[in-house]
Design a protein around this motif. Structure first.
Motif, PDB file in Angstrom:
ATOM      1  N   CYS A   1       1.066  -0.920   0.102  1.00  0.00           N
ATOM      2  CA  CYS A   1       0.314  -0.206   0.049  1.00  0.00           C
ATOM      3  C   CYS A   1       0.699   1.613   0.531  1.00  0.00           C
ATOM      4  CB  CYS A   1      -0.804   0.050   1.554  1.00  0.00           C
ATOM      5  SG  CYS A   1      -2.323  -1.075   1.050  1.00  0.00           S
ATOM      6  N   ASP A   2       1.980   1.109   0.361  1.00  0.00           N
ATOM      7  CA  ASP A   2       2.748   2.602   0.158  1.00  0.00           C
ATOM      8  C   ASP A   2       3.585   2.539  -1.168  1.00  0.00           C
ATOM      9  OD1 ASP A   2       2.796   3.121   3.858  1.00  0.00           O
ATOM     10  OD2 ASP A   2       5.262   1.611   3.721  1.00  0.00           O
ATOM     11  N   LYS A   3       3.685   1.622  -1.785  1.00  0.00           N
ATOM     12  CA  LYS A   3       4.041   1.986  -3.328  1.00  0.00           C
ATOM     13  C   LYS A   3       2.554   2.152  -3.742  1.00  0.00           C
ATOM     14  CE  LYS A   3       7.687  -2.251  -2.905  1.00  0.00           C
ATOM     15  NZ  LYS A   3       7.914  -3.302  -3.215  1.00  0.00           N
ATOM     16  N   LEU A   4       1.923   1.771  -3.808  1.00  0.00           N
ATOM     17  CA  LEU A   4       0.519   2.167  -4.381  1.00  0.00           C
ATOM     18  C   LEU A   4      -0.142   3.444  -4.189  1.00  0.00           C
ATOM     19  CD1 LEU A   4      -1.937  -1.269  -3.959  1.00  0.00           C
ATOM     20  CD2 LEU A   4      -0.487  -0.155  -6.024  1.00  0.00           C
ATOM     21  N   LYS A   5       0.238   3.895  -2.641  1.00  0.00           N
ATOM     22  CA  LYS A   5       0.019   5.590  -2.296  1.00  0.00           C
ATOM     23  C   LYS A   5       0.646   6.707  -3.572  1.00  0.00           C
ATOM     24  CE  LYS A   5      -1.325   4.840   2.430  1.00  0.00           C
ATOM     25  NZ  LYS A   5      -0.895   4.801   4.028  1.00  0.00           N
ATOM     26  N   LYS A   6       2.433   6.891  -3.631  1.00  0.00           N
ATOM     27  CA  LYS A   6       2.634   7.043  -4.401  1.00  0.00           C
ATOM     28  C   LYS A   6       1.888   7.215  -5.775  1.00  0.00           C
ATOM     29  CE  LYS A   6       7.378   5.593  -2.489  1.00  0.00           C
ATOM     30  NZ  LYS A   6       8.117   4.502  -2.222  1.00  0.00           N
ATOM     31  N   LYS A   7       1.472   6.188  -6.523  1.00  0.00           N
ATOM     32  CA  LYS A   7       0.331   6.728  -7.521  1.00  0.00           C
ATOM     33  C   LYS A   7      -1.565   6.230  -7.899  1.00  0.00           C
ATOM     34  CE  LYS A   7       4.583   3.647  -9.958  1.00  0.00           C
ATOM     35  NZ  LYS A   7       4.745   2.556 -10.773  1.00  0.00           N
ATOM     36  N   PHE A   8      -1.603   6.228  -6.596  1.00  0.00           N
ATOM     37  CA  PHE A   8      -3.324   6.589  -6.607  1.00  0.00           C
ATOM     38  C   PHE A   8      -3.613   7.319  -5.693  1.00  0.00           C
ATOM     39  CE2 PHE A   8      -2.015   2.474  -8.470  1.00  0.00           C
ATOM     40  CZ  PHE A   8      -3.212   2.247 -10.032  1.00  0.00           C
ATOM     41  N   ASP A   9      -4.274   7.917  -5.468  1.00  0.00           N
ATOM     42  CA  ASP A   9      -5.106   8.508  -4.780  1.00  0.00           C
ATOM     43  C   ASP A   9      -6.179   7.838  -3.857  1.00  0.00           C
ATOM     44  OD1 ASP A   9      -4.299  11.211  -5.970  1.00  0.00           O
ATOM     45  OD2 ASP A   9      -6.114  10.628  -7.389  1.00  0.00           O
ATOM     46  N   TYR A  10      -6.320   7.038  -3.977  1.00  0.00           N
ATOM     47  CA  TYR A  10      -7.318   6.288  -3.006  1.00  0.00           C
ATOM     48  C   TYR A  10      -6.762   4.628  -3.582  1.00  0.00           C
ATOM     49  CZ  TYR A  10      -9.797  10.338  -1.795  1.00  0.00           C
ATOM     50  OH  TYR A  10     -10.074  11.886  -1.966  1.00  0.00           O
ATOM     51  N   ILE A  11      -6.410   3.614  -2.777  1.00  0.00           N
ATOM     52  CA  ILE A  11      -6.196   2.819  -2.644  1.00  0.00           C
ATOM     53  C   ILE A  11      -7.883   1.639  -1.760  1.00  0.00           C
ATOM     54  CG2 ILE A  11      -5.257   0.539  -1.761  1.00  0.00           C
ATOM     55  CD1 ILE A  11      -2.932   3.477  -1.861  1.00  0.00           C
ATOM     56  N   ILE A  12      -8.673   1.133  -2.023  1.00  0.00           N
ATOM     57  CA  ILE A  12      -9.925   0.817  -2.082  1.00  0.00           C
ATOM     58  C   ILE A  12      -9.480  -0.583  -1.601  1.00  0.00           C
ATOM     59  CG2 ILE A  12     -12.803   0.227  -1.899  1.00  0.00           C
ATOM     60  CD1 ILE A  12     -12.744   3.283  -3.303  1.00  0.00           C
ATOM     61  N   ILE A  13      -9.818  -1.433  -0.267  1.00  0.00           N
ATOM     62  CA  ILE A  13      -9.319  -2.830  -0.395  1.00  0.00           C
ATOM     63  C   ILE A  13     -11.286  -3.636   0.047  1.00  0.00           C
ATOM     64  CG2 ILE A  13      -8.632  -4.235   1.639  1.00  0.00           C
ATOM     65  CD1 ILE A  13      -6.304  -2.127   1.541  1.00  0.00           C
ATOM     66  N   ASP A  14     -11.302  -4.878  -0.302  1.00  0.00           N
ATOM     67  CA  ASP A  14     -11.989  -5.285   0.098  1.00  0.00           C
ATOM     68  C   ASP A  14     -12.236  -6.756   0.975  1.00  0.00           C
ATOM     69  OD1 ASP A  14     -15.061  -6.147  -0.338  1.00  0.00           O
ATOM     70  OD2 ASP A  14     -14.628  -7.672  -2.365  1.00  0.00           O
ATOM     71  N   ALA A  15     -12.458  -6.201   2.500  1.00  0.00           N
ATOM     72  CA  ALA A  15     -12.142  -7.157   2.900  1.00  0.00           C
ATOM     73  C   ALA A  15     -13.158  -8.529   2.835  1.00  0.00           C
ATOM     74  CB  ALA A  15     -11.941  -6.654   4.427  1.00  0.00           C
ATOM     75  N   PRO A  16     -12.423  -9.395   3.704  1.00  0.00           N
ATOM     76  CA  PRO A  16     -13.552 -10.620   3.825  1.00  0.00           C
ATOM     77  C   PRO A  16     -14.673 -10.407   5.222  1.00  0.00           C
ATOM     78  CG  PRO A  16     -11.089 -10.951   4.645  1.00  0.00           C
ATOM     79  CD  PRO A  16     -10.979  -9.968   3.799  1.00  0.00           C
ATOM     80  N   ALA A  17     -15.352 -11.252   4.489  1.00  0.00           N
ATOM     81  CA  ALA A  17     -16.120 -11.013   6.224  1.00  0.00           C
ATOM     82  C   ALA A  17     -16.119 -11.554   7.386  1.00  0.00           C
ATOM     83  CB  ALA A  17     -17.510 -11.490   5.731  1.00  0.00           C
ATOM     84  N   GLY A  18     -16.576 -10.731   8.344  1.00  0.00           N
ATOM     85  CA  GLY A  18     -16.064 -11.576   9.413  1.00  0.00           C
ATOM     86  C   GLY A  18     -14.454 -11.034   9.938  1.00  0.00           C
ATOM     87  N   LEU A  19     -14.761 -12.323  10.684  1.00  0.00           N
ATOM     88  CA  LEU A  19     -12.999 -11.899  11.048  1.00  0.00           C
ATOM     89  C   LEU A  19     -12.273 -12.722  11.324  1.00  0.00           C
ATOM     90  CD1 LEU A  19     -14.775 -11.799  14.995  1.00  0.00           C
ATOM     91  CD2 LEU A  19     -13.881  -9.627  13.435  1.00  0.00           C
ATOM     92  N   GLY A  20     -11.007 -12.523  11.854  1.00  0.00           N
ATOM     93  CA  GLY A  20      -9.650 -13.474  11.336  1.00  0.00           C
ATOM     94  C   GLY A  20      -8.897 -13.490  11.030  1.00  0.00           C
ATOM     95  N   ASP A  21      -7.717 -13.918  10.343  1.00  0.00           N
ATOM     96  CA  ASP A  21      -5.996 -13.773   9.802  1.00  0.00           C
ATOM     97  C   ASP A  21      -6.818 -12.923   8.126  1.00  0.00           C
ATOM     98  OD1 ASP A  21      -4.972 -14.426  11.403  1.00  0.00           O
ATOM     99  OD2 ASP A  21      -4.537 -16.581  10.307  1.00  0.00           O
TER     100      ASP A  21
END
Length: 253
Positions: free
Chosen positions: A107-127
């Motif tokens: 994400c640190d690398k992507l921040k240099k090229k993109f204004d927004y990084i949107i992460i679709d996380a898995p539902a619920g808890l866990g790793d």
């Protein structure tokens, strides 16, 4: 530098991925450069919701494990010019050893090229959730006006707070106005009492949203509809919450 949003939910089926796709599409339509990261390993759907399923060669785990470079996994959605990209999740369960630090570096690398990084996380808890929010500046929790969904969303909210995610936003999806009126579905006041977060947006149930997902066309691309206008209001609140949070931080520095 870009900002990282993790889109989360307590249980599956709340519309989390739909929201992530439309948030990314609307930001891109507004002229921002956006990348969507699908972290729902084995249950990826963003490629389908964007109609890009035939473009996937490398996936996020390939990037994180060093099998390929970031640019090799980036898939451009040409409908948005050079402003919307996807890195898809792996199609099945992946046993490669990935740590939160890997996500932070990516994400640190992507921040240099993109204004927004949107992460679709898995539902619920866990790793999966832990990895997804490792580099997140903010988390959006998607819930339904339904008892189990609200309880699970509140559980995720508490976990996110423990992880140090201070900026957390709640959106209620699939609201049936008629059912709320007759008492067959919890109202917003009931949902609000079930969570400690203030509700920043409500999305009414509409078959057109699900038809758009099946067609691979974000619903917000159809401008001047009540759905597009509602998403725009919600997006403004999300971005405003981030701006207010940053102002508060600056005041204390």
């Amino acid at each position: 530098m870009g900002k990282v949003y993790a889109i989360t939910s307590g249980k599956g089926g709340t519309g989390k991925t739909m929201f992530a796709v439309n948030m990314g599409a609307m930001l891109a339509m507004d002229g921002h450069k956006v990348v969507l990261l699908d972290m729902d390993m084995g249950l990826r759907n963003i490629d389908l919701y964007l109609g890009l399923e035939n473009k996937v060669v490398y996936n996020l785990m390939d990037v994180l494990s060093g099998l390929c470079r970031i640019r090799q996994a980036l898939i451009k959605d040409r409908r948005f010019g050079d402003r919307l990209y996807l890195i898809s999740a792996s199609p099945g369960r992946d046993t490669r050893d990935i740590t939160p630090m890997h996500m932070q570096v990516l994400c640190d690398k992507l921040k240099k090229k993109f204004d927004y990084i949107i992460i679709d996380a898995p539902a619920g808890l866990g790793d999966g959730l832990t990895l997804s929010v490792a580099a997140a500046d903010s988390a959006v929790i998607i819930t339904e006006a339904e008892a189990a969904s609200v309880r699970d969303a509140d559980t995720v909210d508490r976990e996110l707070q423990k992880m140090g995610i201070r900026e957390r936003i709640c959106i209620v999806n699939k609201v049936h106005g008629d059912l709320v009126t007759i008492g067959a579905m919890p109202g917003l006041s009931t949902v609000s009492r079930g969570m400690r977060l203030q509700i920043e947006g409500v999305i009414q149930y509409d078959d057109n949203i699900y038809l758009s997902c099946n067609k691979g066309v974000p619903i917000v691309m159809k401008k001047e509809t009540y759905i597009e206008k509602n998403f725009r209001k919600i997006l403004k609140r999300i971005l405003a919450a981030g701006s207010q949070r940053q102002n508060d931080i600056n005041k204390h520095e």
